[in-house]
Design a protein around this motif. Structure first.
Motif, PDB file in Angstrom:
ATOM      1  N   ALA A  60       0.885  -1.622   0.220  1.00 49.68           N
ATOM      2  CA  ALA A  60       0.321   0.589   0.014  1.00 49.68           C
ATOM      3  C   ALA A  60       0.703   0.891  -0.411  1.00 49.68           C
ATOM      4  O   ALA A  60       0.524   2.446  -0.368  1.00 49.68           O
ATOM      5  CB  ALA A  60      -0.948  -0.528   0.846  1.00 49.68           C
ATOM      6  N   TYR A  61       2.259   0.952   1.136  1.00 50.56           N
ATOM      7  CA  TYR A  61       2.821   2.420   0.884  1.00 50.56           C
ATOM      8  C   TYR A  61       3.818   2.645  -0.448  1.00 50.56           C
ATOM      9  O   TYR A  61       3.779   3.859  -1.780  1.00 50.56           O
ATOM     10  CB  TYR A  61       4.223   2.185   1.630  1.00 50.56           C
ATOM     11  CG  TYR A  61       3.491   2.205   3.227  1.00 50.56           C
ATOM     12  CD1 TYR A  61       3.899   4.189   3.716  1.00 50.56           C
ATOM     13  CD2 TYR A  61       3.449   1.677   4.446  1.00 50.56           C
ATOM     14  CE1 TYR A  61       3.406   4.263   5.426  1.00 50.56           C
ATOM     15  CE2 TYR A  61       2.972   2.008   5.647  1.00 50.56           C
ATOM     16  CZ  TYR A  61       3.194   3.455   5.928  1.00 50.56           C
ATOM     17  OH  TYR A  61       2.748   3.934   6.883  1.00 50.56           O
ATOM     18  N   GLU A  62       4.257   1.542  -1.318  1.00 49.64           N
ATOM     19  CA  GLU A  62       4.532   1.707  -2.826  1.00 49.64           C
ATOM     20  C   GLU A  62       3.156   2.013  -3.532  1.00 49.64           C
ATOM     21  O   GLU A  62       3.642   2.853  -4.795  1.00 49.64           O
ATOM     22  CB  GLU A  62       4.609   0.539  -3.146  1.00 49.64           C
ATOM     23  CG  GLU A  62       5.960  -0.848  -2.433  1.00 49.64           C
ATOM     24  CD  GLU A  62       7.427   1.108  -2.465  1.00 49.64           C
ATOM     25  OE1 GLU A  62       7.691   1.706  -3.787  1.00 49.64           O
ATOM     26  OE2 GLU A  62       7.932   0.413  -1.092  1.00 49.64           O
ATOM     27  N   GLU A  63       1.832   1.815  -2.928  1.00 46.99           N
ATOM     28  CA  GLU A  63       1.358   2.399  -4.023  1.00 46.99           C
ATOM     29  C   GLU A  63       0.917   3.413  -3.906  1.00 46.99           C
ATOM     30  O   GLU A  63       0.739   4.884  -4.759  1.00 46.99           O
ATOM     31  CB  GLU A  63      -0.104   1.416  -4.061  1.00 46.99           C
ATOM     32  CG  GLU A  63      -0.111   0.217  -5.085  1.00 46.99           C
ATOM     33  CD  GLU A  63      -1.528  -0.484  -4.319  1.00 46.99           C
ATOM     34  OE1 GLU A  63      -1.250  -1.660  -5.376  1.00 46.99           O
ATOM     35  OE2 GLU A  63      -3.013  -0.038  -3.653  1.00 46.99           O
ATOM     36  N   HIS A  64       0.745   4.548  -3.001  1.00 44.69           N
ATOM     37  CA  HIS A  64       0.606   5.676  -2.458  1.00 44.69           C
ATOM     38  C   HIS A  64       1.490   6.232  -3.400  1.00 44.69           C
ATOM     39  O   HIS A  64       1.900   7.495  -3.197  1.00 44.69           O
ATOM     40  CB  HIS A  64       0.775   5.657  -1.108  1.00 44.69           C
ATOM     41  CG  HIS A  64      -0.692   5.279  -0.249  1.00 44.69           C
ATOM     42  ND1 HIS A  64      -0.690   6.249   1.126  1.00 44.69           N
ATOM     43  CD2 HIS A  64      -1.337   5.375  -0.845  1.00 44.69           C
ATOM     44  CE1 HIS A  64      -2.289   5.794   1.230  1.00 44.69           C
ATOM     45  NE2 HIS A  64      -2.510   4.736   0.572  1.00 44.69           N
ATOM     46  N   HIS A  65       2.978   5.626  -3.411  1.00 43.54           N
ATOM     47  CA  HIS A  65       4.128   6.574  -3.234  1.00 43.54           C
ATOM     48  C   HIS A  65       3.935   6.791  -4.888  1.00 43.54           C
ATOM     49  O   HIS A  65       3.904   8.126  -5.713  1.00 43.54           O
ATOM     50  CB  HIS A  65       5.146   5.701  -3.503  1.00 43.54           C
ATOM     51  CG  HIS A  65       6.753   5.609  -3.904  1.00 43.54           C
ATOM     52  ND1 HIS A  65       7.513   7.549  -3.994  1.00 43.54           N
ATOM     53  CD2 HIS A  65       7.248   5.750  -5.081  1.00 43.54           C
ATOM     54  CE1 HIS A  65       8.155   7.502  -4.664  1.00 43.54           C
ATOM     55  NE2 HIS A  65       8.603   6.806  -5.627  1.00 43.54           N
ATOM     56  N   VAL A  66       3.408   5.637  -5.843  1.00 44.76           N
ATOM     57  CA  VAL A  66       3.180   6.673  -7.272  1.00 44.76           C
ATOM     58  C   VAL A  66       2.322   7.140  -7.175  1.00 44.76           C
ATOM     59  O   VAL A  66       1.742   7.694  -8.779  1.00 44.76           O
ATOM     60  CB  VAL A  66       2.740   4.608  -7.801  1.00 44.76           C
ATOM     61  CG1 VAL A  66       2.139   5.168  -9.276  1.00 44.76           C
ATOM     62  CG2 VAL A  66       3.618   3.718  -7.538  1.00 44.76           C
ATOM     63  N   VAL A  67       0.475   7.189  -6.787  1.00 44.42           N
ATOM     64  CA  VAL A  67      -0.259   8.271  -6.229  1.00 44.42           C
ATOM     65  C   VAL A  67       0.515   9.538  -6.289  1.00 44.42           C
ATOM     66  O   VAL A  67       0.528  10.337  -6.963  1.00 44.42           O
ATOM     67  CB  VAL A  67      -1.175   7.621  -5.445  1.00 44.42           C
ATOM     68  CG1 VAL A  67      -1.919   9.395  -5.290  1.00 44.42           C
ATOM     69  CG2 VAL A  67      -1.645   6.752  -5.469  1.00 44.42           C
ATOM     70  N   LYS A  68       0.944   9.656  -5.566  1.00 46.30           N
ATOM     71  CA  LYS A  68       2.160  10.995  -4.710  1.00 46.30           C
ATOM     72  C   LYS A  68       3.095  11.060  -6.438  1.00 46.30           C
ATOM     73  O   LYS A  68       3.014  12.608  -6.188  1.00 46.30           O
ATOM     74  CB  LYS A  68       2.942  10.651  -3.885  1.00 46.30           C
ATOM     75  CG  LYS A  68       2.164  10.275  -2.700  1.00 46.30           C
ATOM     76  CD  LYS A  68       2.891  10.296  -1.775  1.00 46.30           C
ATOM     77  CE  LYS A  68       2.051   9.908  -0.353  1.00 46.30           C
ATOM     78  NZ  LYS A  68       2.827   9.382   0.605  1.00 46.30           N
ATOM     79  N   LEU A  69       3.902  10.376  -7.021  1.00 41.80           N
ATOM     80  CA  LEU A  69       4.303  11.076  -8.025  1.00 41.80           C
ATOM     81  C   LEU A  69       3.338  11.619  -9.257  1.00 41.80           C
ATOM     82  O   LEU A  69       3.697  13.032  -9.767  1.00 41.80           O
ATOM     83  CB  LEU A  69       5.537   9.798  -9.149  1.00 41.80           C
ATOM     84  CG  LEU A  69       6.073   9.054  -8.124  1.00 41.80           C
ATOM     85  CD1 LEU A  69       6.502   7.990  -8.754  1.00 41.80           C
ATOM     86  CD2 LEU A  69       7.329  10.358  -7.455  1.00 41.80           C
ATOM     87  N   LEU A  70       1.873  10.858  -9.381  1.00 46.12           N
ATOM     88  CA  LEU A  70       1.204  11.273  -9.880  1.00 46.12           C
ATOM     89  C   LEU A  70       0.469  12.550 -10.389  1.00 46.12           C
ATOM     90  O   LEU A  70       1.111  13.049 -10.912  1.00 46.12           O
ATOM     91  CB  LEU A  70      -0.221  10.796 -10.484  1.00 46.12           C
ATOM     92  CG  LEU A  70       0.353   8.649 -11.346  1.00 46.12           C
ATOM     93  CD1 LEU A  70      -0.218   7.840 -11.629  1.00 46.12           C
ATOM     94  CD2 LEU A  70       0.821   8.840 -12.822  1.00 46.12           C
ATOM     95  N   LEU A  71       0.115  12.688  -8.646  1.00 44.53           N
ATOM     96  CA  LEU A  71       0.007  13.723  -8.337  1.00 44.53           C
ATOM     97  C   LEU A  71       0.998  15.321  -8.402  1.00 44.53           C
ATOM     98  O   LEU A  71       0.368  15.954  -9.072  1.00 44.53           O
ATOM     99  CB  LEU A  71      -0.140  13.584  -7.086  1.00 44.53           C
ATOM    100  CG  LEU A  71      -1.366  12.942  -6.269  1.00 44.53           C
ATOM    101  CD1 LEU A  71      -1.651  12.881  -5.200  1.00 44.53           C
ATOM    102  CD2 LEU A  71      -2.732  13.559  -6.556  1.00 44.53           C
ATOM    103  N   GLU A  72       2.021  14.678  -8.303  1.00 47.04           N
ATOM    104  CA  GLU A  72       2.743  15.957  -8.478  1.00 47.04           C
ATOM    105  C   GLU A  72       3.174  16.508  -9.828  1.00 47.04           C
ATOM    106  O   GLU A  72       3.274  17.568 -10.001  1.00 47.04           O
ATOM    107  CB  GLU A  72       4.668  15.232  -8.653  1.00 47.04           C
ATOM    108  CG  GLU A  72       5.970  16.264  -8.370  1.00 47.04           C
ATOM    109  CD  GLU A  72       5.794  17.051  -7.372  1.00 47.04           C
ATOM    110  OE1 GLU A  72       4.700  17.067  -6.195  1.00 47.04           O
ATOM    111  OE2 GLU A  72       6.441  18.133  -7.941  1.00 47.04           O
ATOM    112  N   ASP A  73       3.398  14.833 -10.758  1.00 39.35           N
ATOM    113  CA  ASP A  73       2.906  15.159 -12.252  1.00 39.35           C
ATOM    114  C   ASP A  73       1.813  15.894 -12.604  1.00 39.35           C
ATOM    115  O   ASP A  73       1.939  17.418 -13.467  1.00 39.35           O
ATOM    116  CB  ASP A  73       2.895  14.465 -13.184  1.00 39.35           C
ATOM    117  CG  ASP A  73       4.341  13.443 -12.956  1.00 39.35           C
ATOM    118  OD1 ASP A  73       4.929  13.892 -12.920  1.00 39.35           O
ATOM    119  OD2 ASP A  73       4.397  12.416 -14.047  1.00 39.35           O
TER     120      ASP A  73
END
Ligand SMILES: [Fe+2]
Ligand SMILES: [Fe+2]
Length: 146
Positions: A60-73
């Motif tokens: 779940a942490y890894e998925e949050h990490h990807v979500v945050k990258l996409l939010l940043e993009d």
């Protein structure tokens, strides 16, 4: 409110925001919805990580990490840009998958805590939402349910 009810309500809210951003062509509305999605998902991820997940759930942490990258993009591109829709679609799908997995796999684990502890955890998460946003988390049980 229980922790699971609070999170489910936030999941419903963010899913509805994704439906709205996919439906509108209006640039200003898309910017506004993006802001809401960023704010909601940032706080949502924070209260889950800090309070709900404990340290069992690295996936779940890894998925949050990807979500945050996409939010940043998404923060850095114009809503008129072609990649806006593509990124929003990928983010929406990831969030949907992630939310389903949380509800399917993690909520039953959380239920093992028992109602009283779930209630206490829910109160802590609601207080954290309030500290992060300046707004009270809505009590569970009101509004739409599924
Ligand atoms: Fe999450
Ligand atoms: Fe979640």
């Amino acid at each position: 409110m229980t922790a699971t009810n609070l999170l489910k309500k936030q999941h419903q809210e963010v899913k509805s925001l994704f439906r709205r951003v996919q439906k509108t062509e209006d640039t200003e509305a898309r910017h506004d919805l993006r802001k809401e999605i960023i704010n909601n998902l940032t706080v949502h991820a924070k209260i889950e990580e800090e309070i709900f997940y404990l340290d069992l759930v690295l996936e779940a942490y890894e998925e949050h990490h990807v979500v945050k990258l996409l939010l940043e993009d998404l923060s850095n591109i114009d809503a008129a840009d072609k990649t806006f829709t593509a990124k929003m679609t990928v983010l929406g799908e990831l969030v949907e998958h992630h939310a389903d997995e949380e509800e399917k796999d993690m909520f039953p684990l959380a239920q093992k805590l028992g109602e009283a502890q779930l209630e206490a955890v829910g109160e802590r998460m609601a207080a954290r939402v309030e500290a992060l946003t300046g707004q009270a988390a809505e009590p569970a049980g009101r509004g739409r349910r599924r």
